[in-house]
Scaffold this motif. Structure first.
Motif, PDB file in Angstrom:
ATOM      1  N   VAL B 390       0.749  -1.432  -0.067  1.00  0.00           N
ATOM      2  CA  VAL B 390       0.144  -0.045  -0.007  1.00  0.00           C
ATOM      3  C   VAL B 390       1.134   1.632  -0.134  1.00  0.00           C
ATOM      4  N   LYS B 391       2.124   1.025   1.087  1.00  0.00           N
ATOM      5  CA  LYS B 391       2.948   2.046   1.333  1.00  0.00           C
ATOM      6  C   LYS B 391       3.514   2.558  -0.433  1.00  0.00           C
ATOM      7  N   ASN B 393       2.494   1.756  -3.367  1.00  0.00           N
ATOM      8  CA  ASN B 393       2.053   2.106  -4.484  1.00  0.00           C
ATOM      9  C   ASN B 393       0.799   3.447  -4.341  1.00  0.00           C
ATOM     10  N   ALA B 394       0.752   4.142  -3.468  1.00  0.00           N
ATOM     11  CA  ALA B 394       0.150   4.810  -2.497  1.00  0.00           C
ATOM     12  C   ALA B 394       0.942   6.419  -3.076  1.00  0.00           C
ATOM     13  N   LEU B 395       2.560   5.968  -3.142  1.00  0.00           N
ATOM     14  CA  LEU B 395       3.006   7.439  -3.024  1.00  0.00           C
ATOM     15  C   LEU B 395       4.391   7.015  -4.333  1.00  0.00           C
ATOM     16  N   TYR B 396       3.594   6.501  -5.405  1.00  0.00           N
ATOM     17  CA  TYR B 396       4.363   6.080  -6.574  1.00  0.00           C
ATOM     18  C   TYR B 396       5.064   7.316  -7.113  1.00  0.00           C
TER      19      TYR B 396
END
Lengths: 398, 398
Positions: B390-391, B393-396
């Motif tokens: 999640v981390k 892909n939330a911040l890519y």
């Protein structure tokens, strides 16, 4: 037509309650609905080939066209439990019917919770013993007793006048993990005092499920326990609706509002969710295409993660359209993310990054896709993918 | 047949290198492969309807049956970038061909990274300027330059004797987000000095992709940029393989090992992954059924979350089989989780909880499903779903 404060027992002649029988540690876990008279019934059920015992049982029950009661437990799905599980579902039905003083064939059964464990029947039996429709109930406790990882009750009540009579419809539901299919169970219960034939009611429920619940979780990719049941007991005394006349259209509008609201509430309260995502697909060749596209977008883990991170990564939206299974021409597509156009005619558009960040901070995020290939429209609802989703689902069982 | 330490440039006559040109902050982001002579080529590409510019270009290139070079960038997918994006891909091809001194029609192009941004061509141009196959290369830098969120290089080299000649095959790949489809881009590059006709090579690649890469990410639900290319330059001097003889079978075995290993490495290094999950489906009616079942299980977010949490929630496995689209009888099914039988003939089995917890602590988790409906077998590979997914892909994007 008016939305009012109410409960699942607001329509005339309905009673409901919920208690704690010990399937869950502290929370309510056993609920029932009762109608003074047998009600026309309609139901839609999971299409998963693995069907929980209560699904098999309730599918058979609604074939009769009428039911008078529903018994529901949470905390245990009674799924993948073989013959013993089916016998347990039948015992739930039998005991509830005895307590309610009605025939067992008029009682539907629903379960939700963990898969693969036999129901602890001594607790269920003791719980059903407490059922009593003659004393004062707390119908909002039914709405609580059906929940699992939900964080809020999901309910709506609407009144209107049909055929000169004041009629009421109420619905409540329990949520699923997330808007993406394949997830946890969703249950929906709708009560109304409208008089309508069960045949017409069944067709209508099926039609409206396609554009509401099926656009969140209940479809080919469903849990073993999904179930939506509508009970219409006719005590509002309108002339029974048996054809698609004006009364039917009015009732259809009421039911549409109820189902749409419940669907959105489920999506919004998805496990770990911080945001509701709505996707509107406009200008598709067919409504089915539009719904497939909307659902592919709202189901994309990458889109969901990006929305959680307030990340305007709209390429993932176009990518999801590309694998939705619908044929389309990317150079015709326009995409708006949170109200801001980001892609048009095959090319990225520049946008105000700060404005976008503000818009993506809202609790409801709308993604609008214009296919420019036809006139059809479709919607789907979902939620963001967060750390808490992983946490909840890594630790649910043990 | 022997697995050896090697690189993508181990087969005779291949050269490769990778550099930093500024698409990524610090890491290598531009790589190339060159063969002394034109090589038979085969390629499989994303089936997403939205196809990145380099996909469109390289599809056309391999139609010629031969290529001599590949230029790859990471950090930017050159997808959803319209006509400007296609012109940029063409420029990459043209500049690389000039530096390598070969015809542009013999150069394939691949890109991976964020979608919807134009390539910063000044950096690409400056980067290609540094290409030089005459000086000493570091072929392992190619293997690094193609990575995005991967945490490790993914490469394998095998040698064997075919037609009396020592032959070598090498492959490297870059991973995708996760094993679930719809995820980030995967790229695969395979070089070999075996002599084989491009027609046969293309058929073989397609056949083997079905049971390897397609059982992780490259299928109907693919990214805009997925691409696997095999170059076979024939410099091992075996008699060219043009029919399905013994030599062909030997080469098929080599390529199968290479593709399977690369597929598993991708799954194991899925974004945020802590565990490799392998699903073996045995006793299905057809191999396609077995693969569909294996893939449904390994793609289930609930199964993936449970494995992360070391949670023996096997009901989710049965549920995934139920929505896989394959018809089956749940009462015939046996499920083993991490080597321990948990479900048989429609009923849950008791198991040693501590032993299960130990087994689920391993880095590789096997799920075995026995359908007992036929003789067919299929596998799929994936990874667990973690907070870090999640981390990442939330911040890519931002």
């Amino acid at each position: 037509m008016e939305k009012i404060k109410g409960t699942i027992a607001s329509p005339i002649g309905f009673y409901a309650d919920g208690i704690h029988c010990g399937l869950k540690r502290k929370k309510l876990d056993l609920g029932w609905i009762y109608s003074e008279v047998p009600a026309s019934v309609a139901g839609v059920f999971t299409t998963n080939q693995v069907q929980a015992a209560p699904i098999k049982l309730s599918k058979a029950v609604i074939q009769g066209g009428k039911i008078q009661g529903i018994i529901v437990n949470s905390g245990n799905a009674n799924a993948c439990t073989g013959e013993e599980g089916f016998a347990n579902a039948q015992q739930m039905q039998q005991l509830a019917s005895e307590k309610l003083g009605i025939d067992a064939s008029l009682v539907a059964v629903a379960s939700t919770g963990v898969i693969g464990h036999q129901l602890p029947m001594e607790r269920i039996v003791a719980g059903i013993e407490l059922l009593d429709q003659s004393t004062e109930q707390q119908p909002e406790n039914f709405q609580k007793a059906i929940l699992t990882t939900d964080t809020t009750e999901k309910a709506i009540t609407i009144t209107a006048v049909i055929d000169g009579k004041q009629v009421t419809i109420s619905g409540c539901s329990k949520g699923s993990g997330m808007i993406h299919p394949n997830m946890a169970t969703m249950l929906g219960f709708i009560t109304t005092d409208v008089a309508i034939s069960s045949t017409l009611l069944q067709d209508l429920l099926k039609e409206l499920t396609e554009v509401t619940f099926n656009q969140i979780t209940v479809d080919g990719d469903t849990s073993t326990n999904d179930m939506v049941v509508v009970m219409a007991n006719g005590l509002a005394k309108n002339q029974e609706i048996t054809e698609k006349n004006t009364d039917y259209q009015q009732f259809k509008e009421m039911l549409t509002i109820v189902l749409t609201e419940l669907a959105k509430l489920i999506a919004k309260d998805g496990e770990g969710a911080t945001k509701l995502i709505e996707v509107d697909a406009t200008g598709a060749k067919t409504a089915s295409d539009a719904r497939m596209i909307a659902k592919a977008i709202v189901g994309s883990m990458l889109v969901k993660s990006a929305i959680f991170g307030k990340d305007p990564n709209w390429g993932r939206i176009l990518c999801a359209i590309g694998y939705s299974g619908v044929e389309f021409d990317p150079t015709n597509v326009t995409i708006e993310l949170a109200g801001i156009p980001v892609f048009k005619a095959g090319e990225p558009l520049g946008f105000d990054v700060e404005q976008m960040e503000d818009n993506l901070s809202e609790e409801e995020i709308k993604i609008a896709v214009y296919l420019n290939e036809g006139d059809a429209f479709g919607q789907a609802w979902g939620c963001d993918l967060t750390y808490d989703y992983v946490k909840i689902n890594a630790l649910y069982h043990t």
